[in-house]
Design a protein around this motif. Structure first.
Motif, PDB file in Angstrom:
ATOM      1  N   THR A  72       0.788  -1.267  -0.069  1.00 40.81           N
ATOM      2  CA  THR A  72       0.031  -0.050   0.133  1.00 40.81           C
ATOM      3  C   THR A  72       0.888   1.218   0.005  1.00 40.81           C
ATOM      4  O   THR A  72       0.686   2.365  -0.812  1.00 40.81           O
ATOM      5  N   ALA A  73       1.928   1.156   0.891  1.00 32.98           N
ATOM      6  CA  ALA A  73       2.752   2.462   0.892  1.00 32.98           C
ATOM      7  C   ALA A  73       3.686   2.519  -0.388  1.00 32.98           C
ATOM      8  O   ALA A  73       3.716   3.898  -0.888  1.00 32.98           O
ATOM      9  N   ILE A  74       3.868   1.615  -1.082  1.00 34.39           N
ATOM     10  CA  ILE A  74       4.639   1.788  -2.260  1.00 34.39           C
ATOM     11  C   ILE A  74       3.673   2.237  -3.463  1.00 34.39           C
ATOM     12  O   ILE A  74       4.066   3.257  -4.332  1.00 34.39           O
ATOM     13  N   LEU A  75       2.291   1.598  -3.434  1.00 30.86           N
ATOM     14  CA  LEU A  75       1.395   2.304  -4.461  1.00 30.86           C
ATOM     15  C   LEU A  75       1.037   3.711  -4.218  1.00 30.86           C
ATOM     16  O   LEU A  75       1.081   4.605  -5.235  1.00 30.86           O
ATOM     17  N   LEU A  78       4.246   5.782  -5.309  1.00 24.64           N
ATOM     18  CA  LEU A  78       4.068   5.773  -6.953  1.00 24.64           C
ATOM     19  C   LEU A  78       3.155   6.919  -7.463  1.00 24.64           C
ATOM     20  O   LEU A  78       3.448   7.434  -8.225  1.00 24.64           O
ATOM     21  N   CYS A  79       1.693   6.782  -6.884  1.00 23.56           N
ATOM     22  CA  CYS A  79       0.833   7.547  -7.250  1.00 23.56           C
ATOM     23  C   CYS A  79       0.997   9.067  -7.181  1.00 23.56           C
ATOM     24  O   CYS A  79       1.048   9.883  -7.740  1.00 23.56           O
ATOM     25  N   MET A  80       1.745   9.563  -5.853  1.00 24.41           N
ATOM     26  CA  MET A  80       2.322  10.761  -5.562  1.00 24.41           C
ATOM     27  C   MET A  80       3.175  11.006  -6.678  1.00 24.41           C
ATOM     28  O   MET A  80       3.205  12.237  -6.857  1.00 24.41           O
ATOM     29  N   PHE A  81       4.109  10.156  -6.880  1.00 24.70           N
ATOM     30  CA  PHE A  81       5.396  10.437  -7.655  1.00 24.70           C
ATOM     31  C   PHE A  81       4.679  10.995  -9.129  1.00 24.70           C
ATOM     32  O   PHE A  81       5.033  11.905  -9.791  1.00 24.70           O
ATOM     33  N   LEU A  82       3.888   9.797  -9.563  1.00 22.69           N
ATOM     34  CA  LEU A  82       3.293  10.445 -10.883  1.00 22.69           C
ATOM     35  C   LEU A  82       2.192  11.274 -11.169  1.00 22.69           C
ATOM     36  O   LEU A  82       2.174  12.262 -12.301  1.00 22.69           O
ATOM     37  N   PHE A  88       7.551  14.697  -2.254  1.00 22.27           N
ATOM     38  CA  PHE A  88       7.039  14.315  -1.188  1.00 22.27           C
ATOM     39  C   PHE A  88       6.694  12.728  -1.171  1.00 22.27           C
ATOM     40  O   PHE A  88       6.053  12.350  -0.380  1.00 22.27           O
ATOM     41  N   CYS A  89       6.939  12.319  -2.353  1.00 24.58           N
ATOM     42  CA  CYS A  89       6.449  10.845  -2.743  1.00 24.58           C
ATOM     43  C   CYS A  89       7.349   9.743  -1.673  1.00 24.58           C
ATOM     44  O   CYS A  89       6.547   8.686  -1.463  1.00 24.58           O
ATOM     45  N   TRP A  90       8.246  10.129  -0.956  1.00 22.24           N
ATOM     46  CA  TRP A  90       8.960   9.125  -0.214  1.00 22.24           C
ATOM     47  C   TRP A  90       7.985   9.167   1.238  1.00 22.24           C
ATOM     48  O   TRP A  90       8.306   8.264   2.157  1.00 22.24           O
ATOM     49  N   VAL A  91       7.232   9.976   1.458  1.00 22.81           N
ATOM     50  CA  VAL A  91       6.646  10.187   2.878  1.00 22.81           C
ATOM     51  C   VAL A  91       5.616   8.952   3.062  1.00 22.81           C
ATOM     52  O   VAL A  91       5.860   8.353   4.260  1.00 22.81           O
ATOM     53  N   PRO A  92       4.984   8.217   2.380  1.00 17.45           N
ATOM     54  CA  PRO A  92       4.172   7.079   2.813  1.00 17.45           C
ATOM     55  C   PRO A  92       5.123   5.890   2.991  1.00 17.45           C
ATOM     56  O   PRO A  92       4.762   5.105   3.686  1.00 17.45           O
TER      57      PRO A  92
END
Length: 118
Positions: A72-75, A78-82, A88-92
């Motif tokens: 879930t954290a990785i998904l 990834l959605c935050m990055f895209l 801030f995509c590393w926060v999850p």
């Protein structure tokens, strides 16, 4: 212990029913020198260490844990990055409730169970 019938009250013409308990029988191919260990398979693993019996070495111990980002954290990252903010995509990946936890025996380091964060 079950109550036994009072045989003093029985009349002479009443039949007495006696049931024998089945005796345990050893398997023909199992050597008598082996000891069988029954492990606790009902342990629910969570994000924190738990006390359980190791299925490999048989020791009762509090598990050692290691955590890693869950699916879930990785998904979410990834959605935050895209789509949102790549900065801030590393926060999850750092949120403790989104991390999977592996539980290991402290004596033999066998993997005992995994908690999947949802």
């Amino acid at each position: 212990m079950a109550d036994l019938p009072n045989y003093d009250r029985l009349e002479d013409n009443q039949p007495v029913v006696v049931q024998e308990q089945p005796q345990p029988v050893a398997a023909a191919n199992a050597p008598a020198s082996h000891t069988f260990v029954i492990t606790d398979t009902t342990t629910e693993f969570g994000p924190h260490p738990v006390e359980t019996c190791c299925s490999k070495c048989g020791q009762v111990c509090i598990t050692a844990t290691s955590s890693s980002p869950g699916t879930t954290a990785i998904l979410i990252a990834l959605c935050m990055f895209l789509f949102c903010c790549p900065i801030f995509c590393w926060v999850p990946l750092c949120i403790p409730t989104l991390r999977d936890t592996k539980h290991y025996c402290r004596h033999c380091n066998a993997l005992l169970g995994v908690y999947d964060a949802k």
